[in-house]
Design a protein around this motif. Structure first.
Motif, mmCIF file in Angstrom:
data_model
loop_
_atom_site.group_PDB
_atom_site.id
_atom_site.type_symbol
_atom_site.label_atom_id
_atom_site.label_comp_id
_atom_site.label_asym_id
_atom_site.label_seq_id
_atom_site.Cartn_x
_atom_site.Cartn_y
_atom_site.Cartn_z
ATOM 1 N N TRP A 54 0.859 -1.182 0.000
ATOM 2 C CA TRP A 54 0.000 0.000 0.000
ATOM 3 C C TRP A 54 0.896 1.233 0.000
ATOM 4 N N TRP A 55 0.765 2.046 -1.027
ATOM 5 C CA TRP A 55 1.605 3.226 -1.276
ATOM 6 C C TRP A 55 0.796 4.438 -0.822
ATOM 7 N N LEU A 56 1.178 5.059 0.310
ATOM 8 C CA LEU A 56 0.339 6.038 0.993
ATOM 9 C C LEU A 56 0.922 7.445 0.854
ATOM 10 N N LEU A 57 0.220 8.313 0.142
ATOM 11 C CA LEU A 57 0.681 9.666 -0.132
ATOM 12 C C LEU A 57 -0.153 10.683 0.651
ATOM 13 N N PRO A 58 0.486 11.499 1.501
ATOM 14 C CA PRO A 58 -0.257 12.502 2.277
ATOM 15 C C PRO A 58 -0.634 13.707 1.431
ATOM 16 N N GLY A 59 -1.595 14.472 1.933
ATOM 17 C CA GLY A 59 -2.050 15.657 1.236
ATOM 18 C C GLY A 59 -1.267 16.904 1.614
ATOM 19 N N GLY A 60 -1.786 18.069 1.206
ATOM 20 C CA GLY A 60 -1.092 19.330 1.399
ATOM 21 C C GLY A 60 -0.851 19.659 2.860
ATOM 22 N N GLY A 61 0.372 20.075 3.163
ATOM 23 C CA GLY A 61 0.707 20.466 4.526
ATOM 24 C C GLY A 61 0.884 19.320 5.480
ATOM 25 N N MET A 62 0.998 18.078 4.971
ATOM 26 C CA MET A 62 1.143 16.896 5.814
ATOM 27 C C MET A 62 2.368 16.075 5.387
ATOM 28 N N SER A 63 3.044 15.501 6.382
ATOM 29 C CA SER A 63 4.165 14.608 6.138
ATOM 30 C C SER A 63 3.681 13.165 6.120
ATOM 31 N N THR B 68 4.726 4.745 3.774
ATOM 32 C CA THR B 68 4.300 6.137 3.927
ATOM 33 C C THR B 68 5.391 7.044 3.399
ATOM 34 N N VAL B 69 5.014 8.110 2.723
ATOM 35 C CA VAL B 69 5.933 8.864 1.869
ATOM 36 C C VAL B 69 6.017 10.322 2.298
ATOM 37 N N ASP B 70 7.236 10.828 2.401
ATOM 38 C CA ASP B 70 7.471 12.265 2.418
ATOM 39 C C ASP B 70 7.768 12.693 0.986
ATOM 40 N N HIS B 71 6.863 13.458 0.387
ATOM 41 C CA HIS B 71 7.122 13.977 -0.955
ATOM 42 C C HIS B 71 8.422 14.794 -0.958
ATOM 43 N N ASP C 140 6.945 12.459 -10.548
ATOM 44 C CA ASP C 140 8.017 11.696 -11.195
ATOM 45 C C ASP C 140 8.970 11.114 -10.147
ATOM 46 N N VAL C 141 9.287 11.908 -9.128
ATOM 47 C CA VAL C 141 10.144 11.403 -8.057
ATOM 48 C C VAL C 141 9.440 10.290 -7.292
ATOM 49 N N ASN C 142 8.161 10.488 -6.982
ATOM 50 C CA ASN C 142 7.417 9.447 -6.261
ATOM 51 C C ASN C 142 7.405 8.133 -7.037
ATOM 52 N N ALA C 143 7.255 8.213 -8.345
ATOM 53 C CA ALA C 143 7.255 6.998 -9.157
ATOM 54 C C ALA C 143 8.589 6.259 -9.041
ATOM 55 N N GLY D 107 10.638 17.764 -0.890
ATOM 56 C CA GLY D 107 10.346 19.075 -0.331
ATOM 57 C C GLY D 107 9.549 19.045 0.952
ATOM 58 N N VAL D 108 9.145 17.859 1.398
ATOM 59 C CA VAL D 108 8.271 17.701 2.559
ATOM 60 C C VAL D 108 8.972 16.854 3.613
ATOM 61 N N GLY D 109 8.729 17.162 4.884
ATOM 62 C CA GLY D 109 9.216 16.320 5.971
ATOM 63 C C GLY D 109 10.725 16.153 5.930
ATOM 64 N N GLU D 110 11.187 14.906 5.912
ATOM 65 C CA GLU D 110 12.619 14.621 5.922
ATOM 66 C C GLU D 110 13.200 14.453 4.527
ATOM 67 N N SER D 111 12.386 14.557 3.484
ATOM 68 C CA SER D 111 12.920 14.495 2.124
ATOM 69 C C SER D 111 13.595 15.814 1.771
ATOM 70 N N SER D 112 14.485 15.763 0.791
ATOM 71 C CA SER D 112 15.273 16.936 0.415
ATOM 72 C C SER D 112 14.412 18.032 -0.204
ATOM 73 N N VAL D 113 14.866 19.255 -0.015
ATOM 74 C CA VAL D 113 14.284 20.407 -0.706
ATOM 75 C C VAL D 113 15.215 20.787 -1.858
ATOM 76 N N PRO D 114 14.723 20.844 -3.085
ATOM 77 C CA PRO D 114 15.593 21.239 -4.207
ATOM 78 C C PRO D 114 16.150 22.650 -4.029
ATOM 79 N N ASP D 115 17.196 22.946 -4.787
ATOM 80 C CA ASP D 115 17.797 24.282 -4.725
ATOM 81 C C ASP D 115 16.762 25.354 -5.029
ATOM 82 N N ASP D 116 15.886 25.075 -5.975
ATOM 83 C CA ASP D 116 14.805 26.003 -6.327
ATOM 84 C C ASP D 116 13.473 25.350 -5.967
ATOM 85 N N PRO D 117 12.871 25.714 -4.842
ATOM 86 C CA PRO D 117 11.610 25.079 -4.458
ATOM 87 C C PRO D 117 10.479 25.304 -5.452
#
Length: 314
Positions: free
Chosen positions: A40-49, A75-78, A100-103, A80-90
């Motif tokens: 089960w691949w669980l993706l949170p919504g806006g403002g949630m980790s 359970t996934v941190d998109h 694409d990254v989630n895939a 830019g979210v939670g403990e996943s990396s933030v790109p140089d240009d958000p």
């Protein structure tokens, strides 16, 4: 139940510059429970980790509920979210880029589970069910349309009609014009938020821990918003092509006090999938996982997956 396995996936090959890693938690079945053969691949919504699926509430969050019944829940941190990396240009965190990254992360984690490099034993026959909430459901739709990877999708609190009643004229002009919306989004986000990753709780002085019946639960999962994703999700027709491309069974679940377009208006968009299930979560607003009848929703998800996945392979 034992703690989940935290996995960091190197996503530099597919992420915008600076997006080095995506972080997921893998909830595995207890040793005394036979594997059910479903991821089960669980993706949170806006403002949630990713913690949205493992809230500290009576009973268990969805991830632990599934694992206790023999399933693997991820359970996934998109990006830019939670403990996943933030790109140089958000501002590069568009719905397409995040999906694409989630895939790529799903492929990596599923391969690890099937090979036995994640978890105590190989699970070669895993099937995959995607579950997304709100804007996370929109990301799941985009991921599936662009890359596949899931045999069925459960979309909670989501519909391609967005939230037209809350649009200002600057956004409303892009209704049913997804290409124009994508071009305009960076400017629209800058004008509205001044940043691609706004902290809406702090901005609006919200204290989620004070919400009735959810003491501290949503606050623990709160994270800055992927603004380009969240703002786009409000606009009608923002993912019309992606929805039309879906060819797997879909379950749509809405609370009976849902925000956005009602279920009766949303459902026709998904009829092309050929296998559509509608479920109304009673006594629930937008966050069904904290509602008093969340257990019924969890049971329904399991029963639905058992019905739509091919027999003998789940």
């Amino acid at each position: 139940m034992s703690a989940p396995v935290t996995v960091e996936v190197d996503v530099r090959a597919v992420a915008p510059p600076g997006g080095a890693r995506a972080v997921v938690d893998v909830f595995l079945p207890p040793a005394d429970v036979g594997p059910a053969g479903t991821l089960w691949w669980l993706l949170p919504g806006g403002g949630m980790s990713r913690r949205y699926w493992d809230l500290d509430l009576p009973g268990a969050g969805l991830a632990r509920f599934l694992a206790a019944r023999g399933h693997v829940a991820v359970t996934v941190d998109h990006l830019g979210v939670g403990e996943s990396s933030v790109p140089d240009d958000p501002y590069a965190l568009t719905a397409h880029a995040v999906a694409d990254v989630n895939a790529a992360v799903l492929r990596s984690v599923a391969d690890g589970l099937r090979a036995g490099t994640i978890g105590p034993e190989p699970l070669p026959g895993l099937r995959t069910v995607g579950v997304g909430h709100s804007a996370g459901a929109g990301l799941l739709v985009t991921q599936q349309a662009r890359h596949g990877g899931c045999e069925a999708l459960a979309l909670l609190g989501y519909g391609g009609r967005g939230m037209p009643e809350q649009l200002d004229p600057a956004l409303a002009r892009y209704a049913d014009d997804p290409d124009g919306l994508r071009r305009a989004l960076p400017g629209l986000v800058r004008d509205r938020f001044g940043t691609a990753l706004p902290d809406l709780d702090r901005r609006h002085g919200r204290d989620r821990s004070a919400e009735p019946g959810v003491p501290g639960a949503l606050a623990r999962a709160s994270t800055p918003l992927l603004a380009l994703v969240g703002l786009a999700a409000m606009v009608p027709g923002n993912a019309a092509a992606e929805i039309a491309a879906l060819d797997v069974p879909v379950l749509l679940a809405h609370g009976d006090r849902e925000i956005g377009a009602p279920l009766a208006e949303v459902a026709p968009e998904f009829c092309g999938t050929g296998d559509l299930t509608l479920y109304r979560v009673t006594d629930s607003g937008h966050h069904h996982v904290v509602g008093p009848h969340r257990g019924r929703l969890f049971d329904r998800l399991l029963a639905w997956a058992g019905a739509v996945l091919p027999r003998g392979e789940r």
